[in-house]
Write a protein that holds these residues in place. Sequence first.
Motif, PDB file in Angstrom:
ATOM      1  N   ASP A   1       0.847  -1.178   0.000  1.00  0.00           N
ATOM      2  CA  ASP A   1       0.000   0.000   0.000  1.00  0.00           C
ATOM      3  C   ASP A   1       0.890   1.237   0.000  1.00  0.00           C
ATOM      4  O   ASP A   1       1.780   1.363   0.836  1.00  0.00           O
ATOM      5  CB  ASP A   1      -0.856  -0.053   1.284  1.00  0.00           C
ATOM      6  N   GLY A   2       0.647   2.145  -0.945  1.00  0.00           N
ATOM      7  CA  GLY A   2       1.489   3.321  -1.041  1.00  0.00           C
ATOM      8  C   GLY A   2       1.311   4.304   0.111  1.00  0.00           C
ATOM      9  O   GLY A   2       2.193   5.108   0.400  1.00  0.00           O
ATOM     10  N   LYS A   3       0.160   4.212   0.795  1.00  0.00           N
ATOM     11  CA  LYS A   3      -0.168   5.169   1.854  1.00  0.00           C
ATOM     12  C   LYS A   3       0.893   5.135   2.973  1.00  0.00           C
ATOM     13  O   LYS A   3       1.376   6.163   3.427  1.00  0.00           O
ATOM     14  CB  LYS A   3      -1.542   4.786   2.412  1.00  0.00           C
ATOM     15  N   HIS A   4       1.229   3.913   3.385  1.00  0.00           N
ATOM     16  CA  HIS A   4       2.136   3.777   4.524  1.00  0.00           C
ATOM     17  C   HIS A   4       3.573   4.168   4.177  1.00  0.00           C
ATOM     18  O   HIS A   4       4.253   4.812   4.972  1.00  0.00           O
ATOM     19  CB  HIS A   4       2.084   2.356   5.068  1.00  0.00           C
ATOM     20  N   THR A   5       4.035   3.806   2.976  1.00  0.00           N
ATOM     21  CA  THR A   5       5.388   4.215   2.598  1.00  0.00           C
ATOM     22  C   THR A   5       5.458   5.729   2.414  1.00  0.00           C
ATOM     23  O   THR A   5       6.470   6.349   2.731  1.00  0.00           O
ATOM     24  CB  THR A   5       5.860   3.503   1.310  1.00  0.00           C
ATOM     25  N   ALA A   6       4.361   6.327   1.907  1.00  0.00           N
ATOM     26  CA  ALA A   6       4.340   7.787   1.751  1.00  0.00           C
ATOM     27  C   ALA A   6       4.460   8.455   3.118  1.00  0.00           C
ATOM     28  O   ALA A   6       5.196   9.438   3.282  1.00  0.00           O
ATOM     29  CB  ALA A   6       3.047   8.221   1.054  1.00  0.00           C
ATOM     30  N   ALA A   7       3.755   7.891   4.117  1.00  0.00           N
ATOM     31  CA  ALA A   7       3.830   8.464   5.469  1.00  0.00           C
ATOM     32  C   ALA A   7       5.239   8.322   6.026  1.00  0.00           C
ATOM     33  O   ALA A   7       5.765   9.234   6.676  1.00  0.00           O
ATOM     34  CB  ALA A   7       2.821   7.763   6.381  1.00  0.00           C
ATOM     35  N   LEU A   8       5.880   7.184   5.767  1.00  0.00           N
ATOM     36  CA  LEU A   8       7.248   6.971   6.261  1.00  0.00           C
ATOM     37  C   LEU A   8       8.220   7.930   5.582  1.00  0.00           C
ATOM     38  O   LEU A   8       9.143   8.454   6.208  1.00  0.00           O
ATOM     39  CB  LEU A   8       7.687   5.519   6.014  1.00  0.00           C
TER      40      LEU A   8
ATOM     41  N   ALA B   1       7.431  10.891   4.354  1.00  0.00           N
ATOM     42  CA  ALA B   1       7.158  12.226   4.888  1.00  0.00           C
ATOM     43  C   ALA B   1       7.820  12.409   6.253  1.00  0.00           C
ATOM     44  O   ALA B   1       8.244  13.505   6.609  1.00  0.00           O
ATOM     45  CB  ALA B   1       5.647  12.439   4.998  1.00  0.00           C
ATOM     46  N   ALA B   2       7.926  11.318   7.015  1.00  0.00           N
ATOM     47  CA  ALA B   2       8.545  11.397   8.340  1.00  0.00           C
ATOM     48  C   ALA B   2      10.068  11.321   8.257  1.00  0.00           C
ATOM     49  O   ALA B   2      10.750  11.317   9.284  1.00  0.00           O
ATOM     50  CB  ALA B   2       8.010  10.269   9.227  1.00  0.00           C
ATOM     51  N   GLY B   3      10.595  11.221   7.041  1.00  0.00           N
ATOM     52  CA  GLY B   3      12.043  11.191   6.878  1.00  0.00           C
ATOM     53  C   GLY B   3      12.667   9.863   7.258  1.00  0.00           C
ATOM     54  O   GLY B   3      13.865   9.788   7.530  1.00  0.00           O
ATOM     55  N   LEU B   4      11.864   8.810   7.295  1.00  0.00           N
ATOM     56  CA  LEU B   4      12.396   7.511   7.728  1.00  0.00           C
ATOM     57  C   LEU B   4      12.857   6.646   6.565  1.00  0.00           C
ATOM     58  O   LEU B   4      13.677   5.750   6.740  1.00  0.00           O
ATOM     59  CB  LEU B   4      11.328   6.759   8.543  1.00  0.00           C
ATOM     60  N   VAL B   5      12.268   6.866   5.378  1.00  0.00           N
ATOM     61  CA  VAL B   5      12.694   6.081   4.218  1.00  0.00           C
ATOM     62  C   VAL B   5      12.971   7.013   3.047  1.00  0.00           C
ATOM     63  O   VAL B   5      12.503   8.160   3.011  1.00  0.00           O
ATOM     64  CB  VAL B   5      11.626   5.037   3.786  1.00  0.00           C
TER      65      VAL B   5
END
Lengths: 269, 272
Positions: B86-93, B95-99
């Motif tokens: 799901d792209g939603k979760h990677t997008a959130a990560l 945005a948080a600078g984690l990935v």
Amino acid sequence: MNRVRHAAGTALLGVSGALLVAFFAVTLLALATSAPPGALLRAMADPAVGAALRVSVLTSSASLTVVVLLGTPLGWWLGRRRDRSARWIEVALQLPEAVPPAVAGLGLLLAFGRQGLVGRWLGEVGVSLAFTPAAVIFAQVFVAAPFFVQAAVLAFRGIDEGLMGVARSLGAGPTKTFVRIVLPLGAPGLLTGLGLAWARALGEFGATLMFAGNLEGRTQTLPLAVYTALESDVHTAQALGLVLLLVASVILVGLRMLARLALPSAGTP
Amino acid sequence: MRGTWLAAVFFCAAAAVAGSASFAAYPPRTLTVLAAASLKEAFTRIATAFETAHPGVKVNLVFAGTQELRIQIEHGARADLIAAADGKHTAALEAAGLVERPWIFALNTPVLIVPVGNKAGLRGLEDLPRAERLVVGVPEVPIGSYTLQILDRATTAYGAKYRQQVDKNVVSRELNVRQIVAKVALGEADAAFAYATDARAFAGKVTVLPIPDRLNVVASYPAAILRQAPQPALARAWIEWLLSDAGRGVLIESGFRVPDLSAAGPAPRSPP
């Protein structure tokens, strides 16, 4: 020398006990304190919390009624018997505890599901268990009953046969002997078993998910609601966990007090 | 006697030197990949090929729901790469600078599945109101949110009464797609929504009813390298492998579709 060793032993006991208590306390405290209280209160207002609480209280009460009604006679019978076959049955009754809950749920589906060994006959008379509140109760009875039966066996086994003999010789019938002598004497043990079984039924997760599914207001118990909430909102999951702990505490403390009432002369249970 | 001892000591020393020399040539490295549960078959096969192609590399695969993987990364999981459903979760990560920037490497198609034998006699999505027991995912997990999108489109096509009946038939909202498929495979549910890949993994137990393209959605699978990755070069090599012909071949065999690479943009930078 002896006194020093005694003191060291006491200290060791104290430290090891304190470690275990601290371990539980820290874990439970983290659940209660790691979220801002406002967020927890807001989460408690979530309709899913109330629905899950209702399903949990209703199903676990029904399950424990079944467990007590079926488990007490069995515990009595096993507690009085001295032969080998009874010992085998006793061991077999502990086996459900070793089965991972998800596997227990699969077993329930294969037995009572639509295509199941028994379920297909039930289906012919129009009874369908899977995905119903009855399925939740089946799952809870499966995992909780062994705790109660085991406690009942031990409680009944510890009762002095002589006392029962005296009661009978004084003219009490078997029913009266059981109700007036056996049940009060066995009460602390039975109530402890009831508490353990109830706590286990309340916390049941894997078998319920497999056999009863997860539908809010119908089969979604508190543990299932916790797991579902973890997908979206940790605070709701925490709030649900705290509600679960609260319900369990009320039940366990209530049973303790009952046990104390049952045996006033014996002091603290 | 003394000679034997000396020989043994010498032998051990030689073995130790040889051992450390071989370690120097191939320092053992571990690539840790956090992957969505639906990638299990494909990634297990790709890991074997990847280890053969990179001597001294051990691939450590961790499978869980995408949401769980995201929580793990947010709490500092030591890993190199996340492959999500799901792209939603990677997008959130991101945005948080984690990935780093995610790359779409596979596409999955939701399908309607029924138990083999199809007792309810469903022919397609339009018959769904006839399924007495429908199992879906909770809206928070990817398959659940895709199901809602498909049902919304079907409602537009078949009417509000269709939706009412379908909603009434839902007997369980599951937390991961494998639980959903298991219930259909056991014959306990009459129908469910799952991915084409899961249907393939349970071929012989479930039958696939396709969903018309105009009512269906496409699930994209993004892979992203963690900013704290201990082995960023290996993680890049893994993504390149996924986008290579060999990697795409395995994904297609597992039931995935693969994105048009020219549309996906340039491949991630090679290790320096």
